[in-house]
Design an enzyme around this catalytic site. Sequence first.
Site, PDB file in Angstrom:
ATOM      1  CE  LYS A   1      -3.226   3.055   8.560  1.00 34.71           C
ATOM      2  NZ  LYS A   1      -3.245   1.849   7.719  1.00 34.71           N
TER       3      LYS A   1
ATOM      4  CG  HIS B   1      -6.231   6.181   5.883  1.00 36.43           C
ATOM      5  ND1 HIS B   1      -6.725   4.954   5.507  1.00 36.43           N
ATOM      6  CD2 HIS B   1      -4.961   6.219   5.404  1.00 36.43           C
ATOM      7  CE1 HIS B   1      -5.795   4.286   4.838  1.00 36.43           C
ATOM      8  NE2 HIS B   1      -4.719   5.036   4.757  1.00 36.43           N
TER       9      HIS B   1
ATOM     10  CG  ASP C   1      -1.093  -0.167   9.543  1.00 35.95           C
ATOM     11  OD1 ASP C   1      -1.238   0.706  10.412  1.00 35.95           O
ATOM     12  OD2 ASP C   1      -1.363   0.015   8.336  1.00 35.95           O
TER      13      ASP C   1
ATOM     14  CE1 TYR D   1      -4.784   0.824   3.371  1.00 33.67           C
ATOM     15  CE2 TYR D   1      -3.939  -0.685   5.017  1.00 33.67           C
ATOM     16  CZ  TYR D   1      -3.866   0.528   4.354  1.00 33.67           C
ATOM     17  OH  TYR D   1      -2.871   1.412   4.674  1.00 33.67           O
TER      18      TYR D   1
HETATM   19  P1  NAD Z   1       6.384  -1.310   1.532  1.00 33.65           P
HETATM   20  O1  NAD Z   1       7.376  -0.211   1.497  1.00 33.65           O
HETATM   21  O2  NAD Z   1       6.187  -2.073   2.774  1.00 33.65           O
HETATM   22  O3  NAD Z   1       6.761  -2.274   0.340  1.00 33.65           O
HETATM   23  C1  NAD Z   1       5.995  -3.409   0.087  1.00 33.65           C
HETATM   24  C2  NAD Z   1       6.519  -4.136  -1.141  1.00 33.65           C
HETATM   25  O4  NAD Z   1       7.925  -4.432  -0.981  1.00 33.65           O
HETATM   26  C3  NAD Z   1       5.824  -5.484  -1.263  1.00 33.65           C
HETATM   27  O5  NAD Z   1       4.719  -5.386  -2.092  1.00 33.65           O
HETATM   28  C4  NAD Z   1       6.897  -6.369  -1.819  1.00 33.65           C
HETATM   29  O6  NAD Z   1       6.803  -6.309  -3.226  1.00 33.65           O
HETATM   30  C5  NAD Z   1       8.180  -5.742  -1.408  1.00 33.65           C
HETATM   31  N1  NAD Z   1       8.842  -6.487  -0.307  1.00 33.65           N
HETATM   32  C6  NAD Z   1       8.461  -6.566   1.006  1.00 33.65           C
HETATM   33  N2  NAD Z   1       9.341  -7.299   1.702  1.00 33.65           N
HETATM   34  C7  NAD Z   1      10.299  -7.669   0.835  1.00 33.65           C
HETATM   35  C8  NAD Z   1      11.482  -8.450   0.956  1.00 33.65           C
HETATM   36  N3  NAD Z   1      11.858  -8.947   2.138  1.00 33.65           N
HETATM   37  N4  NAD Z   1      12.241  -8.646  -0.154  1.00 33.65           N
HETATM   38  C9  NAD Z   1      11.877  -8.133  -1.343  1.00 33.65           C
HETATM   39  N5  NAD Z   1      10.777  -7.391  -1.522  1.00 33.65           N
HETATM   40  C10 NAD Z   1       9.980  -7.162  -0.442  1.00 33.65           C
HETATM   41  O7  NAD Z   1       4.997  -0.692   0.966  1.00 33.65           O
HETATM   42  P2  NAD Z   1       3.500  -0.503   1.423  1.00 33.65           P
HETATM   43  O8  NAD Z   1       2.731  -1.759   1.393  1.00 33.65           O
HETATM   44  O9  NAD Z   1       2.995   0.645   0.600  1.00 33.65           O
HETATM   45  O10 NAD Z   1       3.600   0.030   2.934  1.00 33.65           O
HETATM   46  C11 NAD Z   1       3.569  -0.826   4.069  1.00 33.65           C
HETATM   47  C12 NAD Z   1       2.314  -0.629   4.874  1.00 33.65           C
HETATM   48  O11 NAD Z   1       2.165   0.735   5.250  1.00 33.65           O
HETATM   49  C13 NAD Z   1       1.027  -0.924   4.105  1.00 33.65           C
HETATM   50  O12 NAD Z   1       0.800  -2.294   3.938  1.00 33.65           O
HETATM   51  C14 NAD Z   1       0.018  -0.222   4.974  1.00 33.65           C
HETATM   52  O13 NAD Z   1      -0.274  -1.012   6.110  1.00 33.65           O
HETATM   53  C15 NAD Z   1       0.779   1.035   5.358  1.00 33.65           C
HETATM   54  N6  NAD Z   1       0.454   2.179   4.476  1.00 33.65           N
HETATM   55  C16 NAD Z   1      -0.217   3.236   5.028  1.00 33.65           C
HETATM   56  C17 NAD Z   1      -0.539   4.339   4.261  1.00 33.65           C
HETATM   57  C18 NAD Z   1      -1.258   5.474   4.898  1.00 33.65           C
HETATM   58  O14 NAD Z   1      -1.713   6.369   4.174  1.00 33.65           O
HETATM   59  N7  NAD Z   1      -1.389   5.507   6.188  1.00 33.65           N
HETATM   60  C19 NAD Z   1      -0.178   4.391   2.908  1.00 33.65           C
HETATM   61  C20 NAD Z   1       0.515   3.308   2.373  1.00 33.65           C
HETATM   62  C21 NAD Z   1       0.848   2.225   3.169  1.00 33.65           C
END
Ligand code: NAD
Length: 271
Positions: A73, A106, A45, A50
């Site tokens: 997106k 998005h 994704d 990004y």
């Molecule tokens: P997330 O909830 O996936 O958290 C990511 C963070 O959690 C990482 O930076 C890391 O520090 C930690 N983490 C991940 N795996 C871990 C593990 N196994 N142990 C310990 N810590 C861990 O947050 P995110 O990146 O905001 O969301 C995931 C994805 O969702 C994004 O990468 C993106 O692709 C999508 N997203 C979309 C929108 C949207 O508006 N559509 C907005 C935000 C994110």
Amino acid sequence: MDQPYVTLNDGQTLPQLGLGVFKVPRDEAASVVATAVETGYRLVDTAAIYGNESGVGVALRSPSAAGVAVTTKLWNDRHEPNAARTALRASLEELGRASIELYLIHWPVQTSDYVGTWKALIEFREEGLVRSIGVSNFTIENLSRIIDATGVVPAVNQIELHPGFQQSELRAFHARHGIATQSWSPLGQGAALKMPLIGAIARKHGKTPAQIIVRWHLDCGLMVIPKSITASRIQENFYLFDFVLDEEDLATIASLDRADGRVGPDPATFG
Ligand code: NAD
């Protein structure tokens, strides 16, 4: 156990679990995605905003990534049919693909003509540039408007969703209309990992807090896209097809929901 797939309302299938690459620098994206593909992920994704589609594209061009699905997106300043077409062309170019599996608006941007943008996405699908079309951060009102105007129901609505913010009203609307819910910030950007009750469930199953939370999304029937750039965490977030949560675990996690639990922007005002 094999990784689960979901069938969307247009008949296409996608993996229920994918890798999110928000905030992954362009020059690291290729190796991060390559690690995920090697681990077994079959969905990535990304988004135009990004700035890492070209890095994702490098990994996707590898023979080992054959069959890996990609979502990207359309950004908020492209809510106009011609601008949307130019943006999609640019994304396809960056990704090195003639077509992609899923294209999302998005954010609705409440002052924009998002209905016009949705009509453009319907055309892109008819032209074969994208296999499935959906939205992200759409409210019930936003979804109702595009469905009423076009009769085309989005395949997916990608929304903020984690144990601290569970979005039950919007999920019930999705269920009624056959829209797949995809959870963004599924770990609450890391905050949900520190919840003591999640820690207790993790100890009970001999799993990590991240594995409990990603498993919870899967057990709730949600699509989920956790992000990490660390190989061991990318693997940890995928190795969870050998257990399920029980009723007691699900009830405990249900109790963590908070009306003010957002970690990201509110679609009612963002953009
Ligand atoms: P997330 O909830 O996936 O958290 C990511 C963070 O959690 C990482 O930076 C890391 O520090 C930690 N983490 C991940 N795996 C871990 C593990 N196994 N142990 C310990 N810590 C861990 O947050 P995110 O990146 O905001 O969301 C995931 C994805 O969702 C994004 O990468 C993106 O692709 C999508 N997203 C979309 C929108 C949207 O508006 N559509 C907005 C935000 C994110």
